[in-house]
Structures are given as structure tokens and as C-alpha cells.
Design an enzyme around this catalytic site. Structure first.
Site: not given
Length: 285
Positions: A15, A46, A90, A122, A140, A142
Site C-alpha cells: 500500500q 483507540h 500485521d 496475514d 482493527d 482497513t
């Protein structure tokens, strides 16, 4: 948003990443041209995501975060001394490294805390393979854009996998998209999809100034109704847990987060779309 100074612009393998300073919202993180977090109000986002689940669990010891991002969710979880292990997943190590370097006020060193176990992979593959069970799981990631990496983390099949990784009294908390009457498709579909697996599914929302909109969350559990906790009980639990430094969340705020206006509830409850692997939801704002 008027940009005063570009701090970082580039691409990871997955990205585009931009960090810039603005006169009103302070430093901002943008992924694929979508604002993710602003220095001015990231604490609202948060705290609203993390604390309702943390405070409503009797003793959260093992916590999983799918999408550790800028590290602020880890920061909030680590305010609870009962936490013995915090696993952070992540997909993009380059973004995490960029956040570690440029967004220190977000993570405050939480990536390197001894209780944190970081994995770069993943999130769905991790859930499919892990044998561990957790007291609380946060998602959390996208939103499910059709060119993004997250759309298979919103499906009925995925939520059923997640439910098996929760302990019997476990709680799931996740961000669930924009919360405006004309932009409720994402939230409503996630809500209806989660209801196929969990006994208690609760909507909440908070206004995020830098988003110029309300943003929504959903909390799901087989045993805990996160919305049905008295404000005084919330304050007492925060005090007992010795949680300090909150700027947004307390008992009164908790009740407000889950006070969903009637028109929103009507739209949400009339939704019939169930998100599936073979029928994913794609959104655009």
C-alpha cells in the site's frame, strides 16, 4: 486538510503510505489516500475501540490484535496490568516500521514491550493455524475496499474461525466503518453477519473530528453484553484495574457510545446482507 510538511511518502509492498503534519489535526497517517489516524484525536478512536471490551472482561490475560497499525491499540491494552500476553498481527512490516519511526506519540514504545509478541503475516492465515485461545480479540484492519488486503476479514466464515479462538467468556471488538445514515451498509452488514455466530452483538460509535464523521465499532460475545454495563460499574472497574491516563473513555462515555439513535437502528436492523467468502462486501466512500 492543509498540509504544512510532508514527513514521509512512499509505498510498501502492499500500500501507499503518507505521513504529514497539518495545522489543526497535527501529524496524520494516510494509507492508500485514506486517512487512518491523526495526532489530534487518535485517542478517541483507540479508547473507544479498546476499553469497552477490556473493562467488561473480568480478567483479560491474553489479548490478540489483528492489525496493529500505528501501535496505539497496543498502548491502550497495556494499561491493564492483568494482561500477561499481547499478540499483535500485521500484514505489512514496512508500515509498522514507518509508524515506529515517525509516530512515537501513538505507540509510546508499545511494540517493544516485553508482553507484546509481534508477527508479520496475514491475519486470516494466523487465525486458521493458531491453536491458542484468547480472552479478547480486536480486529482493527482497513475497510473492505475491493483493491485492499482486508476484505476476507469481514466474512461469516472468518468470524466463525475467530469465535473458536475466543475463550468461552471471550469478547471480540472491531472497527466497523463509517456511521452515517447514508453510509451504514458496511456497519449493518458486519452486524448482521456477526449475529449468525455470536449471542450478543452490540453497535457503538464515536465522532472522530479528523474523519469529519462518526466512526463505528461492534463488540460480540457469547456471554457478555458489552452495552449493558452500568456507568458506575465501568468507573469502578477502571479504578480497580488502576487504568490511568484516559482522555475520552469512562462510565458516562461508555453509555453514550452504545446509545444508538433510532434511525440508525432501523437501517441497521433492516439489513439482510450477510458477508461471505464467496460474496464479499466491497465499499467505497
Amino acid at each position: 486538510y492543509r498540509i504544512e510538511k510532508h514527513i514521509f511518502s512512499g509505498r510498501s509492498a502492499l500500500q501507499r503510505v503518507d505521513i504529514f503534519d497539518t495545522p489543526y489535526f497535527g501529524r496524520c497517517l494516510v494509507l492508500d489516500d485514506s486517512l487512518q489516524s491523526a495526532e489530534f484525536d487518535e485517542y478517541i478512536y483507540h479508547e473507544a475501540l479498546i476499553h469497552p471490551a477490556m473493562v467488561c472482561h473480568q480478567e483479560p490475560k491474553k489479548v490478540l490484535v489483528l492489525g496493529s497499525g500505528e501501535g496505539a491499540s497496543l498502548r491502550e491494552i497495556l494499561k491493564y496490568s492483568s494482561v500477561e500476553k499481547l499478540v499483535a498481527i500485521d500484514i505489512d512490516p514496512e508500515v509498522v516500521q514507518i509508524c515506529k519511526e515517525y509516530l512515537s506519540s501513538w505507540h509510546q514504545g508499545s511494540y517493544d514491550h516485553p508482553k507484546v509478541e509481534m508477527h508479520f503475516l496475514d491475519a486470516r492465515k494466523y487465525i486458521e493455524k493458531t491453536e491458542e485461545q484468547f480472552d479478547i480479540i480486536f480486529i482493527d484492519v482497513t475497510e473492505p475496499f475491493n483493491d485492499g488486503p482486508s476484505y476476507l476479514l469481514f466474512t461469516d466464515q472468518f468470524y466463525k474461525l475467530v469465535s473458536k479462538k475466543l475463550k468461552p467468556d471471550g469478547i471480540l471488538g472491531l472497527q466497523a466503518g463509517m456511521f452515517a445514515p447514508n453510509q451504514l451498509k458496511c456497519h449493518s452488514a458486519i452486524y448482521q453477519t456477526l449475529r449468525r455466530t455470536f449471542a450478543h452483538v452490540c453497535s457503538s460509535y464515536a465522532f472522530i473530528p479528523s474523519f469529519v464523521n462518526n466512526w463505528s465499532y461492534i463488540f460480540a460475545s457469547q456471554t457478555v453484553n458489552v452495552s449493558n454495563i452500568d456507568a458506575n460499574a465501568i468507573d469502578n472497574r477502571l479504578e480497580d484495574a488502576d487504568v490511568k491516563g484516559l482522555k475520552f473513555y469512562d462510565g458516562q462515555t461508555h453509555k453514550g457510545l452504545f446509545s444508538i439513535p433510532k434511525n440508525y437502528r432501523l437501517i441497521r436492523d433492516q439489513e439482510t446482507y450477510v458477508i461471505e467468502d464467496a460474496k464479499p462486501l466491497f465499499i467505497s466512500y
